[in-house]
Design a protein around this motif. Structure first.
Motif, mmCIF file in Angstrom:
data_model
loop_
_atom_site.group_PDB
_atom_site.id
_atom_site.type_symbol
_atom_site.label_atom_id
_atom_site.label_comp_id
_atom_site.label_asym_id
_atom_site.label_seq_id
_atom_site.Cartn_x
_atom_site.Cartn_y
_atom_site.Cartn_z
ATOM 1 N N THR A 68 0.875 -1.334 0.064
ATOM 2 C CA THR A 68 0.030 -0.120 -0.071
ATOM 3 C C THR A 68 0.888 1.322 0.117
ATOM 4 O O THR A 68 1.832 1.303 0.770
ATOM 5 C CB THR A 68 -1.114 -0.181 1.240
ATOM 6 O OG1 THR A 68 -1.794 -0.867 1.134
ATOM 7 C CG2 THR A 68 -1.613 1.539 1.426
ATOM 8 N N VAL A 125 -7.864 -2.738 2.927
ATOM 9 C CA VAL A 125 -8.412 -3.369 1.783
ATOM 10 C C VAL A 125 -9.839 -3.842 1.910
ATOM 11 O O VAL A 125 -9.435 -5.146 2.592
ATOM 12 C CB VAL A 125 -7.270 -4.041 0.781
ATOM 13 C CG1 VAL A 125 -7.982 -4.462 -0.499
ATOM 14 C CG2 VAL A 125 -6.161 -3.164 0.341
ATOM 15 N N GLN A 163 -11.799 -1.289 -7.236
ATOM 16 C CA GLN A 163 -11.040 -2.535 -7.143
ATOM 17 C C GLN A 163 -11.297 -3.611 -8.437
ATOM 18 O O GLN A 163 -12.529 -3.666 -8.881
ATOM 19 C CB GLN A 163 -12.047 -3.105 -5.813
ATOM 20 C CG GLN A 163 -11.062 -4.473 -5.197
ATOM 21 C CD GLN A 163 -11.735 -4.746 -3.852
ATOM 22 O OE1 GLN A 163 -12.678 -4.956 -3.742
ATOM 23 N NE2 GLN A 163 -10.758 -4.795 -3.167
ATOM 24 N N LEU A 223 -6.789 -2.135 -4.980
ATOM 25 C CA LEU A 223 -7.519 -1.090 -4.551
ATOM 26 C C LEU A 223 -6.867 0.180 -4.981
ATOM 27 O O LEU A 223 -5.806 0.319 -4.637
ATOM 28 C CB LEU A 223 -7.984 -1.197 -2.949
ATOM 29 C CG LEU A 223 -8.736 -0.034 -2.453
ATOM 30 C CD1 LEU A 223 -10.286 -0.274 -2.992
ATOM 31 C CD2 LEU A 223 -8.525 -0.091 -0.994
ATOM 32 N N SER A 274 -3.200 -0.057 -3.732
ATOM 33 C CA SER A 274 -2.921 -1.204 -2.777
ATOM 34 C C SER A 274 -2.868 -2.178 -3.869
ATOM 35 O O SER A 274 -3.834 -2.475 -4.722
ATOM 36 C CB SER A 274 -3.753 -1.340 -1.801
ATOM 37 O OG SER A 274 -3.809 -0.521 -0.854
#
Length: 476
Positions: A142, A195, A291, A306, A330
């Motif tokens: 991330t 997430v 997503q 994400l 992410s």
């Protein structure tokens, strides 16, 4: 992470060979017709669960065990491609995908609203898919970029272990973490999002619970309409737009891409509605999420990435603050299905837990397969960021009453300690003190001691030992 570490990281990522014998593959995904980048295209090592996604400039970076190798590259609306990777092209792959003309054949579903028929089938497909799903795990990278208006003031990176269970939802353990500028503070009103799985019945966003677009009662909560059709791996994909029926029930607005053949959802773009819960001094907090999912095994689709954009407006009467904006990427890889779950993560609790050694595990960044490189714009912003910047200065108020209605924009990273030293033994992983047990890690005894120094200063040391893993842990 200081500027020297950042330069070293960029230099390392430009080389074809990384640490621990792994190979670093770099490339760009483009449209074959006009050469424009394809943002968030998915890349996967053929025959494995190791993969990543491209950034908004179509660039990707992934570690693989050895060469030669074959990568599967996918993007909705384009013909998928398998690319051979050798020592000659490992550092500069350029992959051009061809757009696929959509076959506008009739979509046959029951009911007056074809979109609702597709959603019913998608809900049933999800329930069948998860019938025997007890848990999932993935390695997650991330990156969180915080802006004061449009000036980058902080970058945070982390490597996390992401767990999901039907009972506890999504939980994350931060195993490695670093920020630039170092010690610039933690922003009080926004941080990296754990997430979520946007296919869940109920989805947590910033502490609030929202009914997902595949909730069992989604047809009561949402209005669904048909969108355009595209193709994905020689299959038809139908975009289904959704909007809340009620302005008071916490739901989402956005769209999802549904495979016409199996009714699996391969992408969700969503915005919480109403906007996330806010309390003064926050006036507005808007979040947009995107997503993507990929198939594991037989018709089991799990999150691959994400992307988040957020805006936070805050302040009090008489003072004006810069608008806080943030972006998050992410990437998830090395998924495991139905692994043993630590007892501390199998039940509902804090969505994020911090490993006591997170700031000492920088080597995890070098071998994480889900790393998403910064775009050229982001790389330039990070390289030119003021190394002395502190959040208090970045969000300094203006106005006649600025000195009297100031808002604290930072929060402490650690728990507050009393001025007097004390010995504590607690039953959760927090701040370096712990005593707990689970069937994966075994017993984890630990002790911490802290105290005050002068006016407002404080110190703290702690240590522990994992019986099952036979290793000590410490923090100071």
């Amino acid at each position: 992470m200081n500027r020297i570490h950042l330069i070293f990281l960029f230099a390392l990522l430009l080389t074809p060979l990384a640490v621990n014998g792994q190979v670093v593959v770099r490339g760009t995904i483009l449209d074959a017709r006009d050469g424009r980048p394809l943002p968030h295209a998915t890349i996967q090592l053929e025959g494995t669960i190791r993969g990543t996604v491209a950034n908004t400039s179509g660039q990707f970076l992934m570690t693989i065990p050895a060469l030669p190798a074959r990568l599967e590259v996918r993007f909705i609306g384009y013909r998928s491609q398998i690319v051979s990777v050798t020592r000659d092209n490992v550092a500069a792959l350029e992959i051009a995908l061809e757009a696929v003309a959509v076959n506008l054949g009739e979509v046959v579903v029951s009911g007056e609203n074809p979109a609702e028929g597709i959603v019913r089938n998608a809900i049933a497909a999800k329930q069948r898919m998860r019938r025997h799903l007890r848990a999932t795990y993935a390695d997650t990278y991330t990156r969180f970029l915080l802006y004061s208006d449009f000036d980058l003031v902080q970058m945070n990176e982390s490597v996390r272990g992401s767990w999901w269970t039907p009972e506890g939802g999504s939980r994350e353990v931060i195993r490695a973490e670093r920020s630039e500028p170092a010690r610039s503070g933690l922003f009080r009103f926004a941080g990296p999002h754990p997430v979520p799985d946007l296919l869940d019945d109920t989805i947590e966003v910033l502490g609030a619970s929202y009914a997902g677009p595949l909730h069992p009662n989604a047809l009561e909560f949402y209005d669904f309409t048909m969108g355009p059709s595209r193709e994905f791996d020689d299959q038809r994909v139908i975009d289904i737009y959704f909007s809340p029926k009620s302005t008071t029930r916490p739901t989402f607005s956005g769209y999802m891409a549904v495979l016409d053949s199996t009714f699996a959802v391969v992408q969700v773009n969503a915005r919480p509605w109403p906007s996330t819960d806010i309390t003064p001094p926050v006036k507005l907090h808007e979040v947009y999420m995107e997503q993507r999912f990929f198939e594991v095994g037989d018709s089991l689709w799990l999150p691959r990435s994400l992307f988040v954009q957020g805006t936070v407006e805050f302040g009090r009467a008489g003072a004006t603050y810069p608008t806080a904006r943030y972006e998050q990427v992410s990437g998830m890889s090395l998924h495991a299905v139905n692994p043993p779950v630590p007892d501390s993560l199998a039940i509902k609790g804090s969505p994020v837990v911090v490993d006591p050694l997170a700031r000492f595990n920088g080597d995890l960044f070098l071998r994480n397969p889900s790393y998403i490189p910064a775009t050229p714009r982001e790389a330039e912003q990070i390289a030119t960021m003021d190394p002395t910047m502190r959040l208090e200065r970045a969000f300094r108020p203006e106005g006649l009453l600025a000195n009297y209605t100031a808002v604290d924009v930072t929060e402490e990273a650690e728990e507050d300690l009393s001025p007097k030293g004390r010995l504590r033994l607690v039953n959760r992983i927090t701040g370096g003190d712990w005593f707990w047990y689970n069937r994966v890690d075994g017993w984890q005894p630990g002790l911490g001691y802290g105290g005050g120094i002068g006016d407002g200063g404080k110190w703290r040391v702690s240590g522990g030992y994992s019986v099952e893993r036979a290793r000590p842990s410490y923090k100071a």
